[in-house]
Write a protein that holds these residues in place. Structure first.
Motif, PDB file in Angstrom:
ATOM      1  N   GLN A 137      28.073-126.138   6.031  1.00 23.89           N
ATOM      2  CA  GLN A 137      29.263-125.744   5.287  1.00 23.89           C
ATOM      3  C   GLN A 137      28.901-125.282   3.884  1.00 23.89           C
ATOM      4  OE1 GLN A 137      32.139-128.904   5.400  1.00 23.89           O
ATOM      5  NE2 GLN A 137      32.332-128.863   7.618  1.00 23.89           N
ATOM      6  N   VAL A 138      27.929-125.949   3.258  1.00 20.77           N
ATOM      7  CA  VAL A 138      27.496-125.547   1.920  1.00 20.77           C
ATOM      8  C   VAL A 138      26.805-124.187   1.979  1.00 20.77           C
ATOM      9  CG1 VAL A 138      26.127-126.186  -0.101  1.00 20.77           C
ATOM     10  CG2 VAL A 138      27.258-127.959   1.252  1.00 20.77           C
ATOM     11  N   TYR A 139      26.037-123.963   3.022  1.00 24.85           N
ATOM     12  CA  TYR A 139      25.366-122.664   3.195  1.00 24.85           C
ATOM     13  C   TYR A 139      26.407-121.539   3.242  1.00 24.85           C
ATOM     14  CZ  TYR A 139      22.272-119.105   5.229  1.00 24.85           C
ATOM     15  OH  TYR A 139      21.552-117.960   5.458  1.00 24.85           O
ATOM     16  N   ALA A 140      27.448-121.740   4.053  1.00 23.87           N
ATOM     17  CA  ALA A 140      28.495-120.717   4.162  1.00 23.87           C
ATOM     18  C   ALA A 140      29.204-120.514   2.823  1.00 23.87           C
ATOM     19  CB  ALA A 140      29.492-121.110   5.249  1.00 23.87           C
ATOM     20  N   SER A 142      45.825-129.499   5.769  1.00 22.57           N
ATOM     21  CA  SER A 142      44.492-128.894   5.758  1.00 22.57           C
ATOM     22  C   SER A 142      44.080-128.645   4.314  1.00 22.57           C
ATOM     23  CB  SER A 142      44.468-127.589   6.555  1.00 22.57           C
ATOM     24  OG  SER A 142      45.230-126.579   5.910  1.00 22.57           O
ATOM     25  N   PHE A 143      42.769-128.681   4.097  1.00 23.05           N
ATOM     26  CA  PHE A 143      42.250-128.382   2.769  1.00 23.05           C
ATOM     27  C   PHE A 143      40.860-127.781   2.906  1.00 23.05           C
ATOM     28  CE2 PHE A 143      40.288-132.421   3.628  1.00 23.05           C
ATOM     29  CZ  PHE A 143      39.086-132.429   2.922  1.00 23.05           C
ATOM     30  N   SER A 144      40.421-127.120   1.859  1.00 26.31           N
ATOM     31  CA  SER A 144      39.077-126.554   1.826  1.00 26.31           C
ATOM     32  C   SER A 144      38.519-126.711   0.426  1.00 26.31           C
ATOM     33  CB  SER A 144      39.087-125.079   2.239  1.00 26.31           C
ATOM     34  OG  SER A 144      39.888-124.317   1.338  1.00 26.31           O
ATOM     35  N   LEU A 145      37.218-126.511   0.310  1.00 22.38           N
ATOM     36  CA  LEU A 145      36.541-126.564  -0.988  1.00 22.38           C
ATOM     37  C   LEU A 145      36.113-125.157  -1.349  1.00 22.38           C
ATOM     38  CD1 LEU A 145      34.338-129.744  -0.409  1.00 22.38           C
ATOM     39  CD2 LEU A 145      36.640-129.592  -1.377  1.00 22.38           C
ATOM     40  N   LYS A 162      39.510-130.856   6.877  1.00 18.48           N
ATOM     41  CA  LYS A 162      38.787-129.854   6.093  1.00 18.48           C
ATOM     42  C   LYS A 162      38.591-128.604   6.945  1.00 18.48           C
ATOM     43  CE  LYS A 162      34.489-130.554   4.734  1.00 18.48           C
ATOM     44  NZ  LYS A 162      33.312-131.020   3.953  1.00 18.48           N
ATOM     45  N   LEU A 163      39.344-127.562   6.599  1.00 21.10           N
ATOM     46  CA  LEU A 163      39.330-126.292   7.334  1.00 21.10           C
ATOM     47  C   LEU A 163      39.379-125.138   6.344  1.00 21.10           C
ATOM     48  CD1 LEU A 163      41.985-126.922  10.142  1.00 21.10           C
ATOM     49  CD2 LEU A 163      39.551-126.509  10.533  1.00 21.10           C
ATOM     50  N   GLU A 164      38.640-124.092   6.607  1.00 17.55           N
ATOM     51  CA  GLU A 164      38.777-122.885   5.804  1.00 17.55           C
ATOM     52  C   GLU A 164      40.166-122.286   6.043  1.00 17.55           C
ATOM     53  OE1 GLU A 164      36.630-121.856   3.506  1.00 17.55           O
ATOM     54  OE2 GLU A 164      35.523-123.688   4.006  1.00 17.55           O
ATOM     55  N   PRO A 165      40.772-121.685   5.007  1.00 16.13           N
ATOM     56  CA  PRO A 165      42.150-121.186   5.151  1.00 16.13           C
ATOM     57  C   PRO A 165      42.341-120.246   6.331  1.00 16.13           C
ATOM     58  CG  PRO A 165      41.470-121.127   2.854  1.00 16.13           C
ATOM     59  CD  PRO A 165      40.251-121.485   3.648  1.00 16.13           C
ATOM     60  N   GLU A 166      41.347-119.380   6.556  1.00 16.24           N
ATOM     61  CA  GLU A 166      41.492-118.414   7.651  1.00 16.24           C
ATOM     62  C   GLU A 166      41.353-119.067   9.020  1.00 16.24           C
ATOM     63  OE1 GLU A 166      37.210-118.248   6.127  1.00 16.24           O
ATOM     64  OE2 GLU A 166      39.249-118.335   5.281  1.00 16.24           O
ATOM     65  N   GLU A 167      40.768-120.269   9.074  1.00 21.41           N
ATOM     66  CA  GLU A 167      40.590-120.971  10.341  1.00 21.41           C
ATOM     67  C   GLU A 167      41.815-121.791  10.729  1.00 21.41           C
ATOM     68  OE1 GLU A 167      35.761-121.843  10.060  1.00 21.41           O
ATOM     69  OE2 GLU A 167      37.218-123.397   9.501  1.00 21.41           O
ATOM     70  N   ALA A 168      42.578-122.224   9.736  1.00 20.54           N
ATOM     71  CA  ALA A 168      43.638-123.210   9.968  1.00 20.54           C
ATOM     72  C   ALA A 168      44.649-122.799  11.040  1.00 20.54           C
ATOM     73  CB  ALA A 168      44.340-123.524   8.656  1.00 20.54           C
ATOM     74  N   PRO A 169      45.168-121.564  11.038  1.00 21.88           N
ATOM     75  CA  PRO A 169      46.185-121.229  12.048  1.00 21.88           C
ATOM     76  C   PRO A 169      45.704-121.426  13.483  1.00 21.88           C
ATOM     77  CG  PRO A 169      46.182-119.592  10.308  1.00 21.88           C
ATOM     78  CD  PRO A 169      44.982-120.464  10.073  1.00 21.88           C
ATOM     79  N   ALA A 170      44.430-121.187  13.725  1.00 18.94           N
ATOM     80  CA  ALA A 170      43.909-121.313  15.089  1.00 18.94           C
ATOM     81  C   ALA A 170      43.850-122.757  15.554  1.00 18.94           C
ATOM     82  CB  ALA A 170      42.518-120.683  15.171  1.00 18.94           C
ATOM     83  N   TRP A 171      43.972-123.704  14.624  1.00 16.41           N
ATOM     84  CA  TRP A 171      43.867-125.116  14.977  1.00 16.41           C
ATOM     85  C   TRP A 171      45.216-125.776  15.172  1.00 16.41           C
ATOM     86  CZ3 TRP A 171      39.584-128.027  16.081  1.00 16.41           C
ATOM     87  CH2 TRP A 171      38.353-127.388  15.890  1.00 16.41           C
ATOM     88  N   GLN A 172      46.299-125.038  14.996  1.00 11.04           N
ATOM     89  CA  GLN A 172      47.617-125.655  15.054  1.00 11.04           C
ATOM     90  C   GLN A 172      47.879-126.331  16.397  1.00 11.04           C
ATOM     91  OE1 GLN A 172      50.873-123.168  13.883  1.00 11.04           O
ATOM     92  NE2 GLN A 172      52.433-124.653  14.481  1.00 11.04           N
ATOM     93  N   GLN A 173      47.536-125.667  17.486  1.00 10.85           N
ATOM     94  CA  GLN A 173      47.815-126.234  18.798  1.00 10.85           C
ATOM     95  C   GLN A 173      47.015-127.519  19.028  1.00 10.85           C
ATOM     96  OE1 GLN A 173      47.397-123.472  22.054  1.00 10.85           O
ATOM     97  NE2 GLN A 173      47.554-125.068  23.626  1.00 10.85           N
TER      98      GLN A 173
END
Length: 368
Positions: free
Chosen positions: A261-264, A222-225, A196-207
């Motif tokens: 996460q719900v707050y954001a 990866s997926f997000s709500l 569970k990752l926000e779309p804009e966060e996902a690229p930074a987690w590839q490594q």
């Protein structure tokens, strides 16, 4: 001190106790796999949606996505759930949209309300629930909710959900030194990983994903709500506000595993931060006293669907006793949808991978 930070602070002291716990869990899994401990063998494909640790990893939304897929494919899907927080009684309970949350638990009831064509069966002994479902419901597909460590029902695939922290400071941090229920060796059972990752966060987690999960040789998705709308908790409370910006002052109510996460998500949805954030424990059983305290805020409430199924009967009763309550405290429910983002260690998006998996396994009866 915040509980996760407390765990992190105490981890060096607790790590020695984690080793025997991890060994016990590994032995338990081994005894099930070799047949020393008995398990139920489903006659149709069975997929587990689970996680390696406790905490909000998105199991219920992913289960809901699978139910929606099954409905579109014309398949009869049965979810087997322990019904955490519920009391189903002495026999398996077939949950309907009208079942009490005290019987079903919040997440099974939410699934029954949002997927009325599916069958949600709640019982602590899920092997018995599976036998009941096979006899009475004739399923095409079983979904084991939170099933990675529930080994009394055999499965054809484990979808293992991970949180970002599971790939960093929580990696292989087994109870009581961390949140993991098993050691990293259990991840070899995964058919696929979902993070569970926000779309804009996902690229930074590839490594990090490549480093930690490539050795297991399974695809990673990866997926997000994403919430773009709200719905009224009760019919008759008025039209949903126009978004974004329709809720300019509101209180956020959460009884979930990851309230931050719900707050954001609420801030992103409305364009403004909540005026107040009332945090309850995960699976909290709301009371009349809780609702009166929330009503004392004299502002609209925003909550998750999981909390809505427990708040609805209380709000309905209060609205009948005090008809003005919906004017003073309308309750809106966020409407999250699963959105899949980047994927790694595989060649296709999750929807394609899952369709391919189903085509390859729909006639198989031999679990893993």
């Amino acid at each position: 001190m915040h509980v996760p930070r407390l765990y992190q602070f105490l981890a060096p002291l607790l790590r020695p106790a984690a080793l025997p716990y991890s060994q016990i869990m590994r032995l338990r899994r081994h005894l099930f796999e070799r047949g020393t401990l008995t398990s139920f063998t489903p006659s149709v494909p069975c997929v587990s949606v689970g996680n390696i640790g406790w905490g909000g990893s998105g199991k219920t939304p992913i289960t809901g996505w699978l139910l929606e897929w099954a409905e579109q494919a014309g398949l009869r899907a049965v979810v087997l759930s322990r019904g955490y927080g519920g009391a189903p009684g002495p026999t398996p309970l077939l949950v309907t949209p009208h079942t009490s949350p005290k019987q079903a638990g919040d997440e099974p009831l939410l699934l029954a309300k949002t997927h009325p064509s599916a069958h949600i069966v709640v019982f602590p002994r899920r092997a018995q629930a599976a036998a009941f479902a096979e006899e009475t419901l004739k399923p095409d597909l079983f979904i084991l909710d939170d099933g990675m460590q529930h080994l009394a029902v055999q499965r054809h695939a484990d979808l293992v959900l991970l949180r970002p922290q599971d790939l960093t400071h929580q990696w292989n941090a087994v109870i009581p030194a961390g949140s993991w229920r098993e050691g990293a060796g259990a991840l070899h059972r995964a058919a696929a990983f979902l993070i569970k990752l926000e779309p804009e966060e996902a690229p930074a987690w590839q490594q990090v994903v490549e480093e930690k999960l490539r050795p297991f040789g399974k695809p990673v998705f990866s997926f997000s709500l994403q919430s773009s709308t709200v719905a009224p908790l009760l019919a008759g409370q008025g039209q949903a506000p126009s978004l974004p910006g329709g809720l300019t002052q509101y209180a956020l109510v959460t009884g979930v595993g990851e309230p931050g996460q719900v707050y954001a998500a609420a801030q992103h949805l409305t364009g403004v931060a909540p005026h107040s954030h009332r945090i309850f424990a995960d699976h909290h059983a709301f009371t009349k006293a809780d609702l009166h305290a929330l009503a004392a805020l004299h502002m609209p409430l925003l909550c998750t669907p999981k909390d809505a199924v427990k708040l609805a009967p209380l709000v309905q009763a209060l609205a009948q006793a005090q008809p003005h309550i919906l004017r003073d405290m309308p309750v809106w429910v966020m409407q999250p949808q699963v959105t899949f983002g980047p994927h790694w260690l595989g060649q296709c998006p999750f929807a394609t991978w899952w369709q391919n998996w189903w085509q390859a396994h729909k006639h198989h009866t031999a679990p893993l």
